[in-house]
Design a protein around this motif. Structure first.
Motif, PDB file in Angstrom:
ATOM      1  N   VAL D  39       0.909  -0.885  -0.565  1.00  0.00           N
ATOM      2  CA  VAL D  39      -0.280   0.370  -0.199  1.00  0.00           C
ATOM      3  C   VAL D  39       0.576   1.470  -0.189  1.00  0.00           C
ATOM      4  O   VAL D  39       1.006   1.949  -0.278  1.00  0.00           O
ATOM      5  CB  VAL D  39      -0.820  -0.363   1.046  1.00  0.00           C
ATOM      6  N   ALA D  42       2.311   1.515  -3.528  1.00  0.00           N
ATOM      7  CA  ALA D  42       1.110   1.690  -4.355  1.00  0.00           C
ATOM      8  C   ALA D  42       1.240   3.448  -4.071  1.00  0.00           C
ATOM      9  O   ALA D  42       0.748   3.939  -5.335  1.00  0.00           O
ATOM     10  CB  ALA D  42       0.235   0.638  -4.112  1.00  0.00           C
ATOM     11  N   VAL D  43       1.124   4.094  -2.349  1.00  0.00           N
ATOM     12  CA  VAL D  43       0.724   5.518  -2.437  1.00  0.00           C
ATOM     13  C   VAL D  43       2.226   6.523  -3.677  1.00  0.00           C
ATOM     14  O   VAL D  43       1.880   7.225  -4.004  1.00  0.00           O
ATOM     15  CB  VAL D  43       0.703   5.668  -1.293  1.00  0.00           C
ATOM     16  N   LEU D  44       3.213   5.992  -2.683  1.00  0.00           N
ATOM     17  CA  LEU D  44       3.968   6.945  -3.393  1.00  0.00           C
ATOM     18  C   LEU D  44       4.770   7.100  -4.737  1.00  0.00           C
ATOM     19  O   LEU D  44       5.241   7.367  -5.370  1.00  0.00           O
ATOM     20  CB  LEU D  44       5.342   5.283  -2.408  1.00  0.00           C
ATOM     21  N   THR D  46       3.030   6.572  -6.925  1.00  0.00           N
ATOM     22  CA  THR D  46       1.708   7.479  -8.051  1.00  0.00           C
ATOM     23  C   THR D  46       2.760   9.021  -7.688  1.00  0.00           C
ATOM     24  O   THR D  46       2.660   9.813  -8.577  1.00  0.00           O
ATOM     25  CB  THR D  46       0.646   7.940  -7.418  1.00  0.00           C
ATOM     26  N   GLU D  47       3.654   9.375  -7.253  1.00  0.00           N
ATOM     27  CA  GLU D  47       4.153  10.972  -7.161  1.00  0.00           C
ATOM     28  C   GLU D  47       5.291  10.982  -8.018  1.00  0.00           C
ATOM     29  O   GLU D  47       6.812  10.732  -7.381  1.00  0.00           O
ATOM     30  CB  GLU D  47       4.245  11.054  -5.121  1.00  0.00           C
ATOM     31  N   LEU D 122      -6.166   7.510 -17.630  1.00  0.00           N
ATOM     32  CA  LEU D 122      -7.645   7.144 -16.231  1.00  0.00           C
ATOM     33  C   LEU D 122      -7.688   6.399 -15.856  1.00  0.00           C
ATOM     34  O   LEU D 122      -7.809   5.030 -14.575  1.00  0.00           O
ATOM     35  CB  LEU D 122      -9.539   7.436 -16.587  1.00  0.00           C
ATOM     36  N   ARG D 125      -4.257   4.661 -13.473  1.00  0.00           N
ATOM     37  CA  ARG D 125      -4.545   5.850 -12.499  1.00  0.00           C
ATOM     38  C   ARG D 125      -5.672   4.296 -11.742  1.00  0.00           C
ATOM     39  O   ARG D 125      -5.362   4.151 -10.597  1.00  0.00           O
ATOM     40  CB  ARG D 125      -4.856   6.457 -12.127  1.00  0.00           C
ATOM     41  N   PHE D 126      -6.934   3.488 -12.503  1.00  0.00           N
ATOM     42  CA  PHE D 126      -7.767   3.009 -11.724  1.00  0.00           C
ATOM     43  C   PHE D 126      -7.043   2.161 -10.782  1.00  0.00           C
ATOM     44  O   PHE D 126      -7.557   1.421 -10.127  1.00  0.00           O
ATOM     45  CB  PHE D 126      -9.207   2.754 -12.860  1.00  0.00           C
ATOM     46  N   ARG D 128      -3.801   1.651 -10.642  1.00  0.00           N
ATOM     47  CA  ARG D 128      -2.861   1.803  -9.128  1.00  0.00           C
ATOM     48  C   ARG D 128      -3.549   1.359  -8.017  1.00  0.00           C
ATOM     49  O   ARG D 128      -3.683   1.227  -7.190  1.00  0.00           O
ATOM     50  CB  ARG D 128      -2.214   3.201  -9.411  1.00  0.00           C
ATOM     51  N   VAL D 129      -4.928   2.479  -7.831  1.00  0.00           N
ATOM     52  CA  VAL D 129      -5.626   2.512  -7.130  1.00  0.00           C
ATOM     53  C   VAL D 129      -6.213   1.223  -6.518  1.00  0.00           C
ATOM     54  O   VAL D 129      -6.261   0.654  -5.366  1.00  0.00           O
ATOM     55  CB  VAL D 129      -6.721   3.816  -7.221  1.00  0.00           C
ATOM     56  N   MET D 132      -5.200  -0.281  -3.888  1.00  0.00           N
ATOM     57  CA  MET D 132      -5.478  -0.479  -2.142  1.00  0.00           C
ATOM     58  C   MET D 132      -6.833  -1.557  -1.790  1.00  0.00           C
ATOM     59  O   MET D 132      -6.294  -1.527  -0.690  1.00  0.00           O
ATOM     60  CB  MET D 132      -6.312   0.689  -1.960  1.00  0.00           C
ATOM     61  N   LEU D 135      -6.090  -3.739   1.066  1.00  0.00           N
ATOM     62  CA  LEU D 135      -5.749  -3.069   2.490  1.00  0.00           C
ATOM     63  C   LEU D 135      -6.882  -4.634   3.246  1.00  0.00           C
ATOM     64  O   LEU D 135      -7.255  -4.223   4.290  1.00  0.00           O
ATOM     65  CB  LEU D 135      -6.200  -1.683   2.540  1.00  0.00           C
ATOM     66  N   TRP D 145     -13.552  -5.070  12.385  1.00  0.00           N
ATOM     67  CA  TRP D 145     -15.040  -5.059  11.476  1.00  0.00           C
ATOM     68  C   TRP D 145     -15.880  -5.549  11.699  1.00  0.00           C
ATOM     69  O   TRP D 145     -17.509  -4.382  11.666  1.00  0.00           O
ATOM     70  CB  TRP D 145     -14.591  -5.431   9.657  1.00  0.00           C
TER      71      TRP D 145
END
Lengths: 263, 263, 263, 263
Positions: D39, D42-44, D46-47, D122, D125-126, D128-129, D132, D135, D145
């Motif tokens: 995760v 995956a966040v880093l 994109t920068e 798009l 990006r989809f 990549r996200v 997530m 998680l 939960w």
């Protein structure tokens, strides 16, 4: 005789409390769907990106909906004589027609015949938005409003007190900032009514950023106001949440009690 | 003898606790209406869009209100000898004149004779806003202040603790952002007092948008501060709501108990 | 012998729990005042509008405060042998010197000798802000920290769960807006870390207005996120308020119980 | 026989409820660490400030993680026959493959083979996200939960009611501002959908400042809406906090009860 039986059947379909089975009658279910469609259509029609080119679609949809709601209104007037609440009145149908829900029904039909044509003027926008009143028709099929009204009624003293405290806080905050900032920003703090806009936007913590103090005195005052005032504004929430939660618990207990009694 | 009876009657009219019937006496009701008019007039007069051209109207309204409030003040001094609270003092009227509500009454009369003429200076604005003090006169006719003061007093330790925690959070947040952002935005974060303005606006979640971090370090710190700090600032609300709700419940129970005892 | 008696007296003055009377000892009271002065001075010194021209005043004030705090630190080390907490250790003074409060005391002295001269660099700002650590010295004279720590500890499972939920909400919100807005606003939503800044600012309801969605998809997503997410972020407040209120009630009951037992 | 023993051992490692000791099995602990790494990566990635120049590092890290997660998925399918929940089904492995967690596992593997190359479109990006989603794999190792779902389920009537009230408030607020402001600001209030964006941003108190009323009527309406509406929006928080707190208390009591029973 046949007309009488038909009216009885129509009454059972239209009046939720007269429907013998669980849930909503087919006619009321159909009307709920139409109300949701009417509201969504009223929202989308105002957006040029969606409406332009589809003028006819929205026009005929609105006309169709208006006719159905008009028929519904007339039918409800017709069956009012079967409703025990109005049956004993001298003119049951007239008595029904002046009840709040009947007036809302009528008002919600009117916009159909005014919401078209002409420039997007204030009057047109007003009639378009008047269609939102159709949402109030849903009140007939839900007892949720009862809970919310009960919550507010039960704590009416707290709400009254807090409303006064709130208006006082807003008034005092706006007045103080008017004293501090009127010279530096006459367009935003040049009068108490203008400063009241800042006070509301700040104390609700919305904080658009269209008006904020720039002088040292103004910022010191605004800082103190923000910290103390946020507490006052947030109070109704806590009290309403507690009261609403209590009202729902009572309803649940009552429902359980009824079940226990039946068992 | 006639003067004595007149004073007694005036006392019953002016002192809410001496009024034998329910609600407010006609004189106090009239004064409440005048106070509301005075405050609305004081607010609207500051707005050039409303006041310009109506200068005379606001001037004579204010003069009239000022005269009535002056007469009220003198009458209250006159009847103070009938008030058991002051009757035993050596100079009952002097003793009344130094009580908080009497001082507020006097202060609320003064602006009438200073709020006119001249340029819209700081002093003029101050005297105009001083008229808002008239709202405090309403305190005499309401016991709501008692509830609010009791709520705060009852939880004074919590409030003291949270006030300290709050000032600490604001101070630490401002200091951290000063370290991170002073070079990038010297006008907004170039000193701790400037960064404190950002800290207050952020931690109360007002967020005007006039100051926000732009560096990576500043944003990481601000993100952490926003998430943890919002909790600290929101605390007084929860505690005050709970305490205020308790105070109102006690009042209700007491009222019911009195009713039960009477029944 | 005289040195021993002097040390005992100094210990009673310095250690709050050893002070036989109510409240703070004169020495600790004096130190509290100095800490408040030191913090206010550290805040004001960073503001050029206040500091320029008064450089010498702030310099000598800081030097004086630094000397007093250094003497305080040495005195506390000296009397540590009288403290039952450290007396049984092999080297009581060394044992005291590695306790958290002693380390904070030492760290709070250091900035005095680094906070001067040179350009307003990151290092200078860091040392200036390090002086805020002196506030932590107040922790010695207050048992409020205990209540706050207890509140958090008691509900640590809730806080852990909510912290996870919070990070998840921020991560998911930022990721969704990154998908929707990266093309329209690459500088603000062009990567997930950038979109996370938007997510934090929005979900805490700070809303600076430096970043907000402009596309239709972005606004629909942001609207849904704002409504559902605000609930998640506001949760810790409610839980902390409840838990903190409980902790204070227990303290009050305990205090009453002790009084009852003594009576 | 050896294969059977191996599968049994793998099942105990993979299924948390089958692990005989306290805490997580070594394999699941390793997978949790990998998920966190995946995760963060995956966040880093994109920068651009971080990713540019490190393309290969992120590519091979992602490929490695994807292979491990694929192996994990296949292993979980393989051991499904040992799981009592699926063992009685006709095709236990197929039955497992259509369970929600298995579908999430599969979906979380897919992005590995689509998240590379090409322009930052798009679709890219989809995918990549979509990573997530990994998680959600953590849901297997946590019973948190359950508490959250239980809290929401228990108060589902309150939430349903409030959701309706919320949508009503947003709809009415947006419609009113559309009537008042459409002429003055057609780009921001020219249609109800546009005004709804303002309503959401205001009622959640985010207040970006990209849209706010400028006419007198608009500001009066917005002020009233802000004050009353903030209460409605803040309600779910109070109710959820109370309900969540209750759910956690029950869990704690149950845990204590179990301990008591065992003792």
């Amino acid at each position: 005789m046949a007309a009488h039986a038909l009216r009885k059947a129509a009454y059972r379909q239209l009046e939720p409390s007269a429907w013998p089975k669980k849930g909503l009658s087919p006619v009321n279910l159909f009307l709920v769907v139409l109300i949701v469609i009417a509201v969504i259509s009223a929202v989308l029609e105002t957006e040029p990106m969606i409406a332009s080119g589809n003028d006819d679609f929205f026009k005929y949809l609105e006309l169709g909906l208006g006719v159905v709601f008009l028929v519904e209104y007339l039918a409800r007037v017709w069956v009012a004589v079967d409703n025990p609440r109005f049956a004993k009145a001298r003119y049951p149908r007239l008595r029904y027609m002046v009840s709040p829900l009947a007036i809302i029904d009528l008002l919600a039909v009117i916009p159909t015949f005014f919401a078209f044509g002409g420039a997007p003027s204030l009057a047109l926008r007003f009639f378009r938005v008047l269609r939102m009143l159709r949402l109030a028709k849903l009140g007939r099929t839900s007892d949720a409003w009862h809970d919310i009204r009960e919550s507010i009624y039960e704590r009416r003293h707290e709400f009254g007190l807090i409303l006064g405290l709130l208006m006082l806080t807003i008034l005092v905050s706006g007045s103080l900032l008017y004293v501090a900032e009127a010279e530096a920003q006459p367009d935003k703090f040049g009068s108490i009514p203008r400063a009241l806009w800042w006070a509301i936007v700040t104390l609700t913590t919305v904080g658009y950023g269209d008006a904020y103090p720039v002088t040292v005195l103004g910022r010191v005052l605004a800082g103190l106001i923000a910290i103390t005032g946020v507490t006052v504004i947030a109070l109704p929430t806590g009290i309403f949440a507690a009261s609403f939660s209590d009202a729902m618990d009572r309803r649940r207990q009552k429902a359980n009690g009824d079940t226990d009694g039946a068992a």
